[in-house]
Scaffold this motif. Structure first.
Motif, mmCIF file in Angstrom:
data_model
loop_
_atom_site.group_PDB
_atom_site.id
_atom_site.type_symbol
_atom_site.label_atom_id
_atom_site.label_comp_id
_atom_site.label_asym_id
_atom_site.label_seq_id
_atom_site.Cartn_x
_atom_site.Cartn_y
_atom_site.Cartn_z
ATOM 1 N N PRO A 120 -32.587 -61.797 3.559
ATOM 2 C CA PRO A 120 -33.180 -61.229 4.766
ATOM 3 C C PRO A 120 -34.268 -62.129 5.315
ATOM 4 O O PRO A 120 -34.837 -62.943 4.592
ATOM 5 N N ARG A 121 -34.563 -61.961 6.581
ATOM 6 C CA ARG A 121 -35.680 -62.700 7.174
ATOM 7 C C ARG A 121 -36.953 -61.861 7.157
ATOM 8 O O ARG A 121 -38.057 -62.368 7.296
ATOM 9 N N VAL A 122 -36.789 -60.547 7.014
ATOM 10 C CA VAL A 122 -37.931 -59.635 6.934
ATOM 11 C C VAL A 122 -37.699 -58.705 5.746
ATOM 12 O O VAL A 122 -36.578 -58.251 5.516
ATOM 13 N N LEU A 123 -38.754 -58.430 4.984
ATOM 14 C CA LEU A 123 -38.679 -57.499 3.866
ATOM 15 C C LEU A 123 -39.727 -56.408 4.058
ATOM 16 O O LEU A 123 -40.920 -56.693 4.151
ATOM 17 N N LEU A 124 -39.269 -55.172 4.130
ATOM 18 C CA LEU A 124 -40.149 -54.015 4.276
ATOM 19 C C LEU A 124 -40.384 -53.396 2.908
ATOM 20 O O LEU A 124 -39.449 -53.222 2.136
ATOM 21 N N MET A 125 -41.631 -53.019 2.618
ATOM 22 C CA MET A 125 -41.977 -52.463 1.310
ATOM 23 C C MET A 125 -42.829 -51.208 1.508
ATOM 24 O O MET A 125 -43.921 -51.273 2.069
ATOM 25 N N ASP A 126 -42.299 -50.064 1.087
ATOM 26 C CA ASP A 126 -42.983 -48.788 1.285
ATOM 27 C C ASP A 126 -43.713 -48.388 0.009
ATOM 28 O O ASP A 126 -43.115 -47.857 -0.919
ATOM 29 N N GLU A 127 -45.000 -48.677 -0.061
ATOM 30 C CA GLU A 127 -45.822 -48.392 -1.238
ATOM 31 C C GLU A 127 -45.122 -48.827 -2.537
ATOM 32 O O GLU A 127 -44.918 -48.015 -3.437
ATOM 33 N N THR A 181 -45.642 -61.574 -6.741
ATOM 34 C CA THR A 181 -44.325 -61.801 -6.148
ATOM 35 C C THR A 181 -44.410 -61.794 -4.627
ATOM 36 O O THR A 181 -43.829 -62.657 -3.955
ATOM 37 N N ILE A 182 -45.151 -60.839 -4.073
ATOM 38 C CA ILE A 182 -45.319 -60.764 -2.622
ATOM 39 C C ILE A 182 -45.953 -62.041 -2.091
ATOM 40 O O ILE A 182 -45.501 -62.611 -1.087
ATOM 41 N N ALA A 183 -46.986 -62.514 -2.763
ATOM 42 C CA ALA A 183 -47.666 -63.743 -2.332
ATOM 43 C C ALA A 183 -46.731 -64.941 -2.362
ATOM 44 O O ALA A 183 -46.748 -65.790 -1.457
ATOM 45 N N GLU A 184 -45.885 -64.998 -3.386
ATOM 46 C CA GLU A 184 -44.952 -66.120 -3.516
ATOM 47 C C GLU A 184 -43.837 -66.062 -2.475
ATOM 48 O O GLU A 184 -43.343 -67.087 -2.009
ATOM 49 N N LEU A 185 -43.436 -64.852 -2.085
ATOM 50 C CA LEU A 185 -42.336 -64.694 -1.138
ATOM 51 C C LEU A 185 -42.750 -64.939 0.308
ATOM 52 O O LEU A 185 -41.911 -65.281 1.150
ATOM 53 N N ALA A 186 -44.021 -64.746 0.600
ATOM 54 C CA ALA A 186 -44.475 -64.745 1.992
ATOM 55 C C ALA A 186 -44.177 -66.040 2.730
ATOM 56 O O ALA A 186 -44.051 -66.030 3.955
ATOM 57 N N ALA A 187 -44.033 -67.134 2.022
ATOM 58 C CA ALA A 187 -43.758 -68.409 2.686
ATOM 59 C C ALA A 187 -42.355 -68.462 3.277
ATOM 60 O O ALA A 187 -42.103 -69.233 4.203
ATOM 61 N N GLU A 188 -41.443 -67.635 2.755
ATOM 62 C CA GLU A 188 -40.051 -67.734 3.211
ATOM 63 C C GLU A 188 -39.471 -66.450 3.784
ATOM 64 O O GLU A 188 -38.340 -66.453 4.293
ATOM 65 N N VAL A 189 -40.199 -65.360 3.722
ATOM 66 C CA VAL A 189 -39.718 -64.117 4.324
ATOM 67 C C VAL A 189 -40.921 -63.353 4.864
ATOM 68 O O VAL A 189 -41.975 -63.315 4.245
ATOM 69 N N THR A 190 -40.770 -62.799 6.044
ATOM 70 C CA THR A 190 -41.830 -61.999 6.649
ATOM 71 C C THR A 190 -41.881 -60.651 5.942
ATOM 72 O O THR A 190 -40.859 -59.999 5.768
ATOM 73 N N ILE A 191 -43.073 -60.212 5.536
ATOM 74 C CA ILE A 191 -43.209 -58.982 4.747
ATOM 75 C C ILE A 191 -44.093 -57.979 5.482
ATOM 76 O O ILE A 191 -45.147 -58.326 6.007
ATOM 77 N N VAL A 192 -43.624 -56.728 5.511
ATOM 78 C CA VAL A 192 -44.426 -55.612 6.013
ATOM 79 C C VAL A 192 -44.537 -54.605 4.885
ATOM 80 O O VAL A 192 -43.528 -54.142 4.354
ATOM 81 N N ILE A 193 -45.763 -54.264 4.494
ATOM 82 C CA ILE A 193 -45.985 -53.372 3.357
ATOM 83 C C ILE A 193 -46.848 -52.187 3.772
ATOM 84 O O ILE A 193 -47.867 -52.348 4.440
#
Length: 264
Positions: free
Chosen positions: A174-181, A197-209
């Protein structure tokens, strides 16, 4: 519609409103989510954060009686446009839920590749081993499970199960990863690993938490959006901006009160 996922990362909600039956739960929410960053949605319970998150990958429409207005733009295209298939939207915008939900009787390996079938993603059998390994590496789980990939996913600890769910979401690229709590049901050690893990992923996928943990929002995100629903009114964004500014010098006094624990 044919979508080149690798070219898509920036996400933008434009004037999104939502209803459950006759009850309006979100009002005119607009938010730009920059590519390759972590955006935290904060605010008290019941202000529409999780509803907004589900709108971002077309889960809201699955609720009976639920309706919405506005648009969600990914790479300049509205994912609610009829030319978008639901599977395309889910492939481009993945979701990790509050409670880890691996398929308990399915092996760790099969859990990772399960999303491929669900989203109609075709991967050659010869490439699947590499995909499973890379997804588990990105989710920070590979070293712990590489010798037991054929064991049930349900046998893992809670924190490991959540990282397995992250790996499953990442397998479809995915290009975006949504994380609900994603850490609310986890112990502090597992929470710390998920945050890494979130910090490591942020360079390659947009994250909304979505998070109720203000310390977590401050640790993992570069941008924050503060949601609030006052006295029966629908939820709305009070303000959004760089996390450091939201926590130190927000423009709205309600934001300052919330991040300092005075209500919510």
């Amino acid at each position: 519609m044919t979508l080149t996922l690798e070219a898509v990362a920036e996400l933008e909600a434009r004037s999104v409103s939502a209803w459950f039956g006759d009850r309006k739960v979100l009002d005119q929410v607009s938010l730009m989510v920059p590519a390759g960053t972590v955006t935290a949605l904060i605010g008290p319970s019941g202000c529409g954060k999780s509803t907004f998150l589900r709108i971002l990958n077309r889960m809201h429409e699955l609720v009976p009686g639920a309706t919405l207005a506005g648009s969600v733009m990914l790479g300049g295209s509205d994912i609610y446009d009829p030319t978008w298939k639901l599977t395309e939207a889910r492939r481009a915008i993945g979701m990790v839920f509050q409670k880890p939900n691996p398929f308990p009787a399915m092996s760790i390996y099969d859990n990772v590749v399960a999303g491929l079938k669900l989203t109609g993603t075709k991967v050659r059998r010869a490439d699947r081993d590499g995909l499973v390994e890379s997804s588990l590496v990105k989710a920070g789980l590979w070293k712990e499970v590489r010798d037991r990939l054929r064991q049930p996913g349900g046998a893992l600890s809670g924190g490991q199960q959540q990282r397995l769910c992250i790996a499953r979401a990442l397998a479809v690229q995915p290009r975006v990863l949504l994380m609900d709590e994603p850490c609310s049901a986890l112990d502090p050690t597992s929470t710390r690993r998920i945050e890494q893990t979130i910090a490591e992923l942020a360079a390659e996928v947009t994250i909304v938490i979505v998070t109720h943990n203000m310390q977590q929002a401050a640790r993992v995100s570069q941008q924050c959006a503060f949601f609030l629903a006052e006295e029966g009114a629908p939820g709305a964004i009070v303000e959004a901006g760089p996390t450091q500014l939201i926590f130190s010098t927000p423009e709205d006094p309600r934001t300052l009160d919330y991040v300092n624990g005075r209500f919510g």
